[in-house]
Design a protein around this motif. Structure first.
Motif, PDB file in Angstrom:
ATOM      1  N   GLY A 128    -107.267 -13.942   1.825  1.00  0.00           N
ATOM      2  CA  GLY A 128    -106.390 -13.346   0.825  1.00  0.00           C
ATOM      3  C   GLY A 128    -105.582 -12.246   1.469  1.00  0.00           C
ATOM      4  O   GLY A 128    -105.937 -11.743   2.531  1.00  0.00           O
ATOM      5  N   SER A 129    -104.498 -11.892   0.804  1.00  0.00           N
ATOM      6  CA  SER A 129    -103.681 -10.809   1.333  1.00  0.00           C
ATOM      7  C   SER A 129    -103.114 -10.012   0.169  1.00  0.00           C
ATOM      8  O   SER A 129    -103.152 -10.442  -0.978  1.00  0.00           O
ATOM      9  CB  SER A 129    -102.558 -11.363   2.206  1.00  0.00           C
ATOM     10  OG  SER A 129    -101.718 -12.186   1.432  1.00  0.00           O
ATOM     11  N   GLY A 130    -102.603  -8.832   0.486  1.00  0.00           N
ATOM     12  CA  GLY A 130    -102.013  -7.997  -0.556  1.00  0.00           C
ATOM     13  C   GLY A 130    -103.071  -7.210  -1.298  1.00  0.00           C
ATOM     14  O   GLY A 130    -104.119  -6.869  -0.739  1.00  0.00           O
ATOM     15  N   PHE A 131    -102.798  -6.949  -2.551  1.00  0.00           N
ATOM     16  CA  PHE A 131    -103.645  -6.088  -3.366  1.00  0.00           C
ATOM     17  C   PHE A 131    -104.539  -6.947  -4.257  1.00  0.00           C
ATOM     18  O   PHE A 131    -104.050  -7.702  -5.091  1.00  0.00           O
ATOM     19  CB  PHE A 131    -102.749  -5.184  -4.219  1.00  0.00           C
ATOM     20  CG  PHE A 131    -103.482  -4.176  -5.072  1.00  0.00           C
ATOM     21  CD1 PHE A 131    -104.327  -3.240  -4.501  1.00  0.00           C
ATOM     22  CD2 PHE A 131    -103.304  -4.162  -6.448  1.00  0.00           C
ATOM     23  CE1 PHE A 131    -104.992  -2.311  -5.282  1.00  0.00           C
ATOM     24  CE2 PHE A 131    -103.961  -3.231  -7.240  1.00  0.00           C
ATOM     25  CZ  PHE A 131    -104.809  -2.300  -6.649  1.00  0.00           C
ATOM     26  N   ALA A 132    -105.861  -6.821  -4.060  1.00  0.00           N
ATOM     27  CA  ALA A 132    -106.787  -7.654  -4.831  1.00  0.00           C
ATOM     28  C   ALA A 132    -106.868  -7.194  -6.284  1.00  0.00           C
ATOM     29  O   ALA A 132    -107.166  -7.983  -7.181  1.00  0.00           O
ATOM     30  CB  ALA A 132    -108.171  -7.640  -4.192  1.00  0.00           C
ATOM     31  N   GLY A 133    -106.620  -5.909  -6.530  1.00  0.00           N
ATOM     32  CA  GLY A 133    -106.621  -5.439  -7.912  1.00  0.00           C
ATOM     33  C   GLY A 133    -108.003  -5.209  -8.487  1.00  0.00           C
ATOM     34  O   GLY A 133    -108.180  -5.222  -9.701  1.00  0.00           O
ATOM     35  N   VAL A 134    -108.991  -5.023  -7.625  1.00  0.00           N
ATOM     36  CA  VAL A 134    -110.359  -4.785  -8.082  1.00  0.00           C
ATOM     37  C   VAL A 134    -110.927  -3.580  -7.342  1.00  0.00           C
ATOM     38  O   VAL A 134    -110.752  -3.465  -6.127  1.00  0.00           O
ATOM     39  CB  VAL A 134    -111.274  -5.999  -7.810  1.00  0.00           C
ATOM     40  CG1 VAL A 134    -112.676  -5.762  -8.347  1.00  0.00           C
ATOM     41  CG2 VAL A 134    -110.686  -7.264  -8.423  1.00  0.00           C
ATOM     42  N   ALA A 135    -111.585  -2.688  -8.063  1.00  0.00           N
ATOM     43  CA  ALA A 135    -112.288  -1.582  -7.417  1.00  0.00           C
ATOM     44  C   ALA A 135    -113.637  -1.373  -8.085  1.00  0.00           C
ATOM     45  O   ALA A 135    -113.757  -1.518  -9.302  1.00  0.00           O
ATOM     46  CB  ALA A 135    -111.458  -0.296  -7.506  1.00  0.00           C
ATOM     47  N   LEU A 136    -114.635  -1.078  -7.269  1.00  0.00           N
ATOM     48  CA  LEU A 136    -115.954  -0.703  -7.779  1.00  0.00           C
ATOM     49  C   LEU A 136    -116.059   0.802  -7.608  1.00  0.00           C
ATOM     50  O   LEU A 136    -116.000   1.312  -6.481  1.00  0.00           O
ATOM     51  CB  LEU A 136    -117.058  -1.403  -6.981  1.00  0.00           C
ATOM     52  CG  LEU A 136    -116.951  -2.931  -6.898  1.00  0.00           C
ATOM     53  CD1 LEU A 136    -118.126  -3.491  -6.106  1.00  0.00           C
ATOM     54  CD2 LEU A 136    -116.905  -3.550  -8.285  1.00  0.00           C
ATOM     55  N   ILE A 137    -116.189   1.513  -8.713  1.00  0.00           N
ATOM     56  CA  ILE A 137    -116.044   2.967  -8.683  1.00  0.00           C
ATOM     57  C   ILE A 137    -117.354   3.687  -8.984  1.00  0.00           C
ATOM     58  O   ILE A 137    -117.983   3.451 -10.017  1.00  0.00           O
ATOM     59  CB  ILE A 137    -114.956   3.392  -9.693  1.00  0.00           C
ATOM     60  CG1 ILE A 137    -113.614   2.795  -9.245  1.00  0.00           C
ATOM     61  CG2 ILE A 137    -114.893   4.901  -9.821  1.00  0.00           C
ATOM     62  CD1 ILE A 137    -112.465   3.136 -10.131  1.00  0.00           C
ATOM     63  N   HIS A 138    -117.734   4.531  -8.059  1.00  0.00           N
ATOM     64  CA  HIS A 138    -118.865   5.440  -8.272  1.00  0.00           C
ATOM     65  C   HIS A 138    -118.293   6.810  -8.591  1.00  0.00           C
ATOM     66  O   HIS A 138    -117.503   7.356  -7.821  1.00  0.00           O
ATOM     67  CB  HIS A 138    -119.725   5.505  -7.004  1.00  0.00           C
ATOM     68  CG  HIS A 138    -120.859   6.478  -7.100  1.00  0.00           C
ATOM     69  ND1 HIS A 138    -122.116   6.108  -7.535  1.00  0.00           N
ATOM     70  CD2 HIS A 138    -120.924   7.801  -6.839  1.00  0.00           C
ATOM     71  CE1 HIS A 138    -122.904   7.180  -7.530  1.00  0.00           C
ATOM     72  NE2 HIS A 138    -122.200   8.223  -7.106  1.00  0.00           N
ATOM     73  N   LEU A 139    -118.679   7.351  -9.716  1.00  0.00           N
ATOM     74  CA  LEU A 139    -118.167   8.655 -10.119  1.00  0.00           C
ATOM     75  C   LEU A 139    -119.099   9.754  -9.635  1.00  0.00           C
ATOM     76  O   LEU A 139    -120.259   9.834 -10.068  1.00  0.00           O
ATOM     77  CB  LEU A 139    -118.041   8.734 -11.648  1.00  0.00           C
ATOM     78  CG  LEU A 139    -117.041   7.752 -12.278  1.00  0.00           C
ATOM     79  CD1 LEU A 139    -117.137   7.816 -13.809  1.00  0.00           C
ATOM     80  CD2 LEU A 139    -115.626   8.056 -11.827  1.00  0.00           C
ATOM     81  N   ALA A 140    -118.606  10.585  -8.731  1.00  0.00           N
ATOM     82  CA  ALA A 140    -119.375  11.756  -8.315  1.00  0.00           C
ATOM     83  C   ALA A 140    -119.317  12.796  -9.431  1.00  0.00           C
ATOM     84  O   ALA A 140    -118.402  12.784 -10.256  1.00  0.00           O
ATOM     85  CB  ALA A 140    -118.814  12.323  -7.020  1.00  0.00           C
ATOM     86  N   ARG A 141    -120.286  13.686  -9.451  1.00  0.00           N
ATOM     87  CA  ARG A 141    -120.345  14.667 -10.541  1.00  0.00           C
ATOM     88  C   ARG A 141    -119.248  15.714 -10.440  1.00  0.00           C
ATOM     89  O   ARG A 141    -118.822  16.288 -11.432  1.00  0.00           O
ATOM     90  CB  ARG A 141    -121.724  15.349 -10.565  1.00  0.00           C
ATOM     91  CG  ARG A 141    -122.828  14.458 -11.106  1.00  0.00           C
ATOM     92  CD  ARG A 141    -124.173  15.115 -10.907  1.00  0.00           C
ATOM     93  NE  ARG A 141    -124.356  15.503  -9.501  1.00  0.00           N
ATOM     94  CZ  ARG A 141    -125.389  16.196  -9.048  1.00  0.00           C
ATOM     95  NH1 ARG A 141    -126.326  16.595  -9.886  1.00  0.00           N
ATOM     96  NH2 ARG A 141    -125.483  16.504  -7.765  1.00  0.00           N
ATOM     97  N   ASN A 142    -118.807  15.970  -9.221  1.00  0.00           N
ATOM     98  CA  ASN A 142    -117.711  16.920  -9.042  1.00  0.00           C
ATOM     99  C   ASN A 142    -117.060  16.648  -7.686  1.00  0.00           C
ATOM    100  O   ASN A 142    -117.555  15.843  -6.890  1.00  0.00           O
ATOM    101  CB  ASN A 142    -118.227  18.375  -9.128  1.00  0.00           C
ATOM    102  CG  ASN A 142    -119.385  18.628  -8.172  1.00  0.00           C
ATOM    103  OD1 ASN A 142    -119.231  18.446  -6.963  1.00  0.00           O
ATOM    104  ND2 ASN A 142    -120.541  19.023  -8.689  1.00  0.00           N
TER     105      ASN A 142
END
Lengths: 110, 110
Positions: free
Chosen positions: A83-97
């Motif tokens: 694949g190429s370009g922008f996959a459009g998926v992110a797995l996000i871990h939210l830090a507390r600060n």
């Protein structure tokens, strides 16, 4: 379904709403052991139910699974594994600060 | 960090292992309302903490979030918002048995 003989037909199905859950986040990667090291560098531990070709990280109710990208594309009937370009998926871990973002990066760098 | 004045420097950080959790699965889509309908057709309900431009589905401990693909690419500093080929990511819901797959499809078709 798969246990039925060839030619078996089904009666009209009673529609069923799926539970509001995703059980696996499947990531096709070039090199499963190397990608597993990325997550292990975060201090995360892999699930004993995985194996070297299918590494699982239990995320609390679901799992991130790393598999060979070529095999995944083949299973998904994709005409290509690349694949190429922008996959459009992110797995996000939210830090507390914001400071914790730096501390987590320091941890991951070892 | 962002609350610090320009030029502020940080002391050596104490490394911090992040919890083994992903809080958001972010999906960049062409049309947020239309993509939201896909998930709502599964009987899933959106979170009241979202809005028309950032639709959230609570998955039990984390959320699937739908956002505008162009905005997402811009935030991610991607040189392009488009992609092609095999993205290598799947969100998998495991049905209890093969017949339930057909029943869920029947439900989603309405």
């Amino acid at each position: 379904m798969l246990a039925q003989p060839v030619g078996h037909t089904f009666d009209a199905m009673t529609p069923l709403a799926p539970s509001q859950r995703i059980h696996l986040v499947l990531l096709g990667v070039q090199n499963v052991p190397r990608s597993a090291q990325f997550y292990e560098a975060l201090g995360w531990t892999r699930s004993p139910t995985g194996n070297d070709g299918f590494v699982k990280f239990n995320m609390g109710g679901y799992a991130i699974c790393l598999i060979n990208r070529e095999d995944f594309a083949s299973d998904a009937l994709s005409p290509t594994a690349t694949g190429s370009g922008f996959a459009g998926v992110a797995l996000i871990h939210l830090a507390r600060n914001a400071e914790d973002v730096l501390r987590i990066r320091a941890f991951a760098r070892g």
